[in-house]
Design an enzyme around this catalytic site. Structure first.
Site, mmCIF file in Angstrom:
data_model
loop_
_atom_site.group_PDB
_atom_site.id
_atom_site.type_symbol
_atom_site.label_atom_id
_atom_site.label_comp_id
_atom_site.label_asym_id
_atom_site.label_seq_id
_atom_site.Cartn_x
_atom_site.Cartn_y
_atom_site.Cartn_z
ATOM 1 N N TYR A 166 0.835 -1.199 0.000
ATOM 2 C CA TYR A 166 0.000 0.000 0.000
ATOM 3 C C TYR A 166 0.873 1.254 0.000
ATOM 4 O O TYR A 166 0.648 2.182 -0.795
ATOM 5 C CB TYR A 166 -0.905 -0.013 1.232
ATOM 6 C CG TYR A 166 -1.896 1.120 1.297
ATOM 7 C CD1 TYR A 166 -2.940 1.210 0.388
ATOM 8 C CD2 TYR A 166 -1.796 2.098 2.283
ATOM 9 C CE1 TYR A 166 -3.859 2.244 0.452
ATOM 10 C CE2 TYR A 166 -2.709 3.140 2.353
ATOM 11 C CZ TYR A 166 -3.728 3.213 1.436
ATOM 12 O OH TYR A 166 -4.633 4.245 1.495
ATOM 13 N N THR A 201 -14.611 6.640 6.123
ATOM 14 C CA THR A 201 -15.084 6.139 4.835
ATOM 15 C C THR A 201 -15.703 4.758 5.036
ATOM 16 O O THR A 201 -15.651 4.202 6.133
ATOM 17 C CB THR A 201 -13.914 6.040 3.847
ATOM 18 O OG1 THR A 201 -12.969 5.075 4.332
ATOM 19 C CG2 THR A 201 -13.214 7.398 3.679
#
Length: 260
Positions: A166, A201
């Site tokens: 990531y 989120t």
């Protein structure tokens, strides 16, 4: 760039989270918005909500991205704005030892490549194809042909345990921002990147409240999760402010991520 009904935009990952907030913010300014996403039901619902269109797009596929651009441009004309929010992540150590039997395994390279393909190559794919389209337009009175905003992460600078893939993908997004700005400077196309911290989120929506509280407490000030609309506000600022170009900006409440 002045936002109006004469401007069209594409938001990847626009069906939810940071992308949805940005799509809504652009639409509120009158901009015609096309949403690129794999979440068909959510994408169509969001497009209907903002009066835009939905394009089912996989950013790892040239054919899928080309089809998405063709559909968006047929409906709204050539976009002057691209916001890249499509992305994903995983948490796997580079190499690890089993607590059960002491066996050792390494990060599966196909899992590493998947994150790179979506977050980094997928972002660049959309940038390159959008830039080529923007170059066909006449510059606006401000001199811009177009403006782009990418989504990296604070993990690009202080990735945690298990975030090698990531962090590499998001670090790549940061690293390519200035060269792309230089590639496109004579064409009047600007590009900037936002490095969000811990935002509220859908990724965190299912987390237990104690986990959410602990994450919020890590943020120096304000001690809370980021709100997607805050990302959208910064994205619009980057688009509207003509001198904003080639920058990577953290949006994180001053957090610096610990190892875990």
């Amino acid at each position: 760039m002045e936002l109006s009904a004469d401007i069209s935009a594409i938001v990847t990952g626009g069906a939810s989270g940071l992308g949805a907030a940005t799509a809504m913010a652009l639409a509120e300014k009158g901009v015609k918005v096309a949403i690129f996403d794999l979440q068909k039901e959510k994408g169509e619902e969001m497009a209907a909500k903002i009066g835009g269109i939905f394009c089912e797009v996989n950013v790892t596929s040239d054919e899928s991205v080309d089809a998405g651009f063709a559909k968006a441009r047929a409906a709204h004309g050539q976009e002057r704005i691209l916001v890249n929010c499509a992305g994903t992540g995983n948490a796997i150590k580079t190499a690890s030892r089993s607590k059960e039997d002491g066996s050792i395994k390494h990060f599966p390279l196909d899992a590493f490549d998947k994150i790179i393909q979506i977050n980094l190559v997928g972002t660049f794919r959309c940038i390159a194809k959008s830039a080529a389209g923007m170059m066909t337009l006449e510059p606006l009175s401000c001199g811009d042909r177009g403006a782009m905003v990418n989504t990296a992460s604070v993990a690009a600078e202080d990735g945690q345990i298990g975030q090698a893939a990531y962090s590499a993908s998001k670090g790549g997004v940061v690293g390519m921002t200035l060269p792309i700005a230089r590639d496109l400077m004579r064409e009047g196309i600007r590009i900037n990147t936002i490095l969000p911290g811990i935002f509220d989120t859908p990724l965190l929506a299912g987390a237990p409240q104690p986990v959410r509280d602990a994450l919020a407490a890590m943020v120096p000030h304000p001690p809370r999760l980021g709100v997607p609309n805050e990302y959208a506000k910064l994205a619009l600022c980057m688009i509207e402010t003509g001198y904003f170009n080639g920058e990577d900006v953290r949006l994180d409440g001053a957090i610096r991520m610990a190892p875990r």
